[in-house]
Design a protein around this motif. Structure first.
Motif, PDB file in Angstrom:
ATOM      1  N   LEU A 153       6.761   6.467  -1.958  1.00 60.55           N
ATOM      2  CA  LEU A 153       7.891   5.602  -2.293  1.00 60.55           C
ATOM      3  C   LEU A 153       7.729   4.226  -1.646  1.00 60.55           C
ATOM      4  CD1 LEU A 153      10.673   5.352  -3.639  1.00 60.55           C
ATOM      5  CD2 LEU A 153      11.680   6.297  -1.543  1.00 60.55           C
ATOM      6  N   TYR A 154       7.272   4.200  -0.408  1.00 62.63           N
ATOM      7  CA  TYR A 154       7.024   2.938   0.305  1.00 62.63           C
ATOM      8  C   TYR A 154       5.987   2.096  -0.440  1.00 62.63           C
ATOM      9  CZ  TYR A 154       5.123  -0.077   4.040  1.00 62.63           C
ATOM     10  OH  TYR A 154       4.670  -1.137   4.781  1.00 62.63           O
ATOM     11  N   GLN A 155       4.891   2.721  -0.856  1.00 61.04           N
ATOM     12  CA  GLN A 155       3.844   1.983  -1.570  1.00 61.04           C
ATOM     13  C   GLN A 155       4.349   1.472  -2.914  1.00 61.04           C
ATOM     14  OE1 GLN A 155       0.792   5.066  -1.498  1.00 61.04           O
ATOM     15  NE2 GLN A 155      -0.354   3.941   0.053  1.00 61.04           N
ATOM     16  N   HIS A 156       5.164   2.275  -3.591  1.00 59.96           N
ATOM     17  CA  HIS A 156       5.723   1.845  -4.878  1.00 59.96           C
ATOM     18  C   HIS A 156       6.617   0.625  -4.692  1.00 59.96           C
ATOM     19  CE1 HIS A 156       7.593   2.013  -8.825  1.00 59.96           C
ATOM     20  NE2 HIS A 156       8.777   2.049  -8.240  1.00 59.96           N
ATOM     21  N   GLN A 157       7.474   0.640  -3.689  1.00 60.36           N
ATOM     22  CA  GLN A 157       8.390  -0.481  -3.483  1.00 60.36           C
ATOM     23  C   GLN A 157       7.657  -1.727  -3.007  1.00 60.36           C
ATOM     24  OE1 GLN A 157      11.912   0.339  -1.259  1.00 60.36           O
ATOM     25  NE2 GLN A 157      12.566   2.003  -2.590  1.00 60.36           N
ATOM     26  N   ARG A 158       6.535  -1.542  -2.311  1.00 58.98           N
ATOM     27  CA  ARG A 158       5.746  -2.686  -1.861  1.00 58.98           C
ATOM     28  C   ARG A 158       4.720  -3.137  -2.901  1.00 58.98           C
ATOM     29  NH1 ARG A 158       5.699  -4.362   3.756  1.00 58.98           N
ATOM     30  NH2 ARG A 158       7.770  -3.816   4.503  1.00 58.98           N
ATOM     31  N   GLN A 159       4.730  -2.473  -4.056  1.00 60.04           N
ATOM     32  CA  GLN A 159       3.790  -2.778  -5.142  1.00 60.04           C
ATOM     33  C   GLN A 159       2.336  -2.654  -4.665  1.00 60.04           C
ATOM     34  OE1 GLN A 159       5.041  -6.626  -6.652  1.00 60.04           O
ATOM     35  NE2 GLN A 159       6.668  -5.700  -7.887  1.00 60.04           N
ATOM     36  N   GLN A 160       2.084  -1.639  -3.853  1.00 61.83           N
ATOM     37  CA  GLN A 160       0.737  -1.306  -3.412  1.00 61.83           C
ATOM     38  C   GLN A 160       0.187  -0.184  -4.282  1.00 61.83           C
ATOM     39  OE1 GLN A 160       1.177  -0.212   0.704  1.00 61.83           O
ATOM     40  NE2 GLN A 160       1.705  -2.280   1.375  1.00 61.83           N
ATOM     41  N   PRO A 161      -1.145   0.026  -4.310  1.00 62.81           N
ATOM     42  CA  PRO A 161      -1.700   1.170  -5.047  1.00 62.81           C
ATOM     43  C   PRO A 161      -1.132   2.477  -4.501  1.00 62.81           C
ATOM     44  CG  PRO A 161      -3.431  -0.381  -4.437  1.00 62.81           C
ATOM     45  CD  PRO A 161      -2.197  -0.834  -3.721  1.00 62.81           C
ATOM     46  N   VAL A 162      -0.467   3.227  -5.344  1.00 63.97           N
ATOM     47  CA  VAL A 162       0.241   4.430  -4.890  1.00 63.97           C
ATOM     48  C   VAL A 162      -0.749   5.567  -4.658  1.00 63.97           C
ATOM     49  CG1 VAL A 162       1.991   6.137  -5.484  1.00 63.97           C
ATOM     50  CG2 VAL A 162       2.334   3.734  -6.092  1.00 63.97           C
ATOM     51  N   GLY A 163      -0.647   6.187  -3.480  1.00 66.35           N
ATOM     52  CA  GLY A 163      -1.506   7.313  -3.148  1.00 66.35           C
ATOM     53  C   GLY A 163      -2.837   6.931  -2.553  1.00 66.35           C
ATOM     54  N   VAL A 164      -3.065   5.651  -2.301  1.00 66.99           N
ATOM     55  CA  VAL A 164      -4.347   5.151  -1.782  1.00 66.99           C
ATOM     56  C   VAL A 164      -4.157   4.670  -0.344  1.00 66.99           C
ATOM     57  CG1 VAL A 164      -6.188   3.456  -2.083  1.00 66.99           C
ATOM     58  CG2 VAL A 164      -5.087   4.481  -4.089  1.00 66.99           C
ATOM     59  N   GLY A 165      -5.087   5.036   0.532  1.00 67.25           N
ATOM     60  CA  GLY A 165      -5.072   4.524   1.900  1.00 67.25           C
ATOM     61  C   GLY A 165      -3.923   5.024   2.749  1.00 67.25           C
ATOM     62  N   ILE A 166      -3.440   6.249   2.498  1.00 65.84           N
ATOM     63  CA  ILE A 166      -2.270   6.752   3.231  1.00 65.84           C
ATOM     64  C   ILE A 166      -2.610   7.010   4.696  1.00 65.84           C
ATOM     65  CG2 ILE A 166      -0.679   8.699   3.425  1.00 65.84           C
ATOM     66  CD1 ILE A 166      -0.587   8.821   0.415  1.00 65.84           C
ATOM     67  N   LYS A 167      -3.798   7.540   4.959  1.00 66.67           N
ATOM     68  CA  LYS A 167      -4.164   7.812   6.356  1.00 66.67           C
ATOM     69  C   LYS A 167      -4.216   6.526   7.161  1.00 66.67           C
ATOM     70  CE  LYS A 167      -7.550  10.225   9.216  1.00 66.67           C
ATOM     71  NZ  LYS A 167      -8.744  11.103   9.234  1.00 66.67           N
ATOM     72  N   ALA A 168      -4.815   5.474   6.605  1.00 65.33           N
ATOM     73  CA  ALA A 168      -4.877   4.199   7.320  1.00 65.33           C
ATOM     74  C   ALA A 168      -3.479   3.618   7.537  1.00 65.33           C
ATOM     75  CB  ALA A 168      -5.749   3.216   6.527  1.00 65.33           C
TER      76      ALA A 168
END
Length: 327
Positions: free
Chosen positions: A307-322
Motif C-alpha cells: 500500500l505504501y509503494q502504491h501511494q508513493r507511485q513506486q514499483p509495487v512489490g519491488v525492493g521490499i527488503k531494502a
C-alpha cells in the motif's frame, strides 16, 4: 497523505488508513478494551522492523534519545494515554486471533487498488510453508517419555514431513496469494507443523475476495470437502491428482497449465517472504501465540508496504527488503 521523513513513521501513519473487519454485533462481556487494535498493530510493525521481540524491548526502544523513537511514541498513544507494560503484554497475547481477519480485509482492499487480474484469470494459490522452531528439536522418544533434554526446545511446536523439505520441527504458515501481476497475500494462518493443509484451507477460503474464480493447490488440497467449499462460492478447485505419473485423464493438460501458474506465484512468494524477514533458519520467538503474532504480523506488514509503494507511485512489490532495512 503520507508524511515526509522516516519510512517507519510513514508506515505507522498508513495503519490508520487500512480497512478493518466490522466489530462483533454482540457486545463482549467483561471490561471493554480502551485501546484499539490498530495501536498494537503499529507497535507490532515497529517490533518486527527493529527486531524487538518483547514488550519490554519495545518500551526500552521508545525510551531512547533518538529522533525516530521520539516520533514513534506519540503514534502509540490513544486518548492521551500510553499503555502500561502489562497492557502491551496482555493485548499482544490476544492480537494473534484477530490478525487473520485484518490480513483478509487488507488483502481484499489491495486487490481493488492494484487490479492484479486486469490481464488474466482471477486465481489464487494456496500452500503452506515450513518455519522451523526456535532452539533445538524435541525428538519423539523424548516427547513420549515426557523428557525435555534442553531448555532451548520449544515444546509447543510439532513435527511434519514434506516431499521437498523432508522432516522438520516447528510450524506451518498457511497462505493464499494472488496469481497475477503482483503477489498479494490474501489470507494467512499460522499453526503447528502437524496441522493438515486441507484442514486449515477453509479458513483461508473465507478471506478470499469474491472475484476469485480458481483456487490452485497441490495434492493435499484435493479433497471432496474443499471442492464443495469452493463450489458454494462459485469457485473451481484445481489441485494435483493423486496416483502415479504421468496422468492420462482428459484434464491433465489444463491442470498442468494451472500448476505452472501456481508454482510461479506461491512458491516464489514463500521464498521472498522468508528472505525479507530472514526466517529461513528459525523463528525468532518461541510458543504458538508468539509465533502467530510475529509471522502473521509480518504478512500484514508486507501488505502495508504494498500500500505504501502504491501511494508513493513506486514499483509495487519491488525492493521490499531494502525498504524495510531503511525504515
Amino acid at each position: 497523505m503520507l508524511t515526509h521523513g522516516s519510512i517507519l513513521v510513514s508506515l505507522l501513519w498508513l495503519v490508520e488508513q487500512i480497512p478493518t473487519p466490522p466489530p462483533p454485533v454482540k457486545r463482549q462481556r467483561g471490561r471493554q478494551e480502551f485501546y484499539s487494535d490498530k495501536l498494537f498493530v503499529k507497535a507490532l510493525i515497529v517490533m518486527i522492523i527493529r527486531r524487538l521481540y518483547t514488550a519490554y524491548a519495545l518500551l526500552h526502544f521508545l525510551e531512547q534519545d533518538d529522533p525516530v523513537a521520539q516520533r514513534i511514541r506519540p503514534l502509540l498513544t490513544e486518548h492521551g494515554r500510553f499503555p502500561t507494560r502489562r497492557t502491551w503484554e496482555r493485548r499482544f497475547a490476544t492480537l494473534p486471533a484477530r490478525l487473520p481477519a485484518l490480513i483478509g480485509c487488507l488483502g481484499r482492499h489491495l486487490v481493488e487498488l492494484l487490479q492484479p487480474w486486469a490481464v488474466q484469470g482471477h486465481a489464487a494459490a494456496v500452500d503452506s510453508t515450513p518455519l522451523r522452531a526456535n532452539g533445538g528439536v524435541w525428538h519423539k522418544k523424548h516427547r513420549l517419555a515426557g523428557e525435555v533434554p534442553h531448555s532451548s526446545i520449544d515444546t509447543e511446536a510439532a513435527w511434519s514431513k514434506s516431499g521437498y523439505h523432508g522432516w522438520w520441527y516447528g510450524w506451518k504458515l498457511h497462505l493464499a496469494v494472488v496469481v497475477g501481476s503482483v503477489w498479494i497475500p490474501l489470507a494467512a494462518e499460522f499453526t503447528i507443523a502437524s496441522e493438515a493443509d486441507n484442514v486449515i484451507a477453509p479458513k483461508l477460503l473465507e478471506q478470499l475476495p469474491m472475484a476469485v474464480r480458481y483456487v490452485l493447490g497441490d495434492t493435499h488440497y484435493n479433497t471432496p470437502e474443499l471442492r464443495q467449499e469452493c463450489a458454494l462460492h462459485n469457485r473451481e478447485l484445481v489441485a494435483t491428482r493423486r496416483g502415479p505419473y504421468p496422468h492420462r485423464d482428459g484434464g491433465v493438460e489444463v491442470r498442468r497449465i494451472f500448476h505452472k501458474l501456481r508454482s510461479l506465484a506461491i512458491e516464489p512468494f514463500n521464498g521472498v517472504f522468508k528472505n525479507i524477514f530472514e526466517w529461513r533458519g528459525q523463528m525468532p520467538v518461541k510458543g504458538l501465540k508468539r509465533g502467530q503474532l510475529f509471522a502473521l504480523g509480518a504478512i500484514l506488514l508486507y501488505q502495508i508496504v504494498l500500500l505504501y509503494q502504491h501511494q508513493r507511485q513506486q514499483p509495487v512489490g519491488v525492493g521490499i527488503k531494502a525498504l524495510l532495512r531503511a525504515a
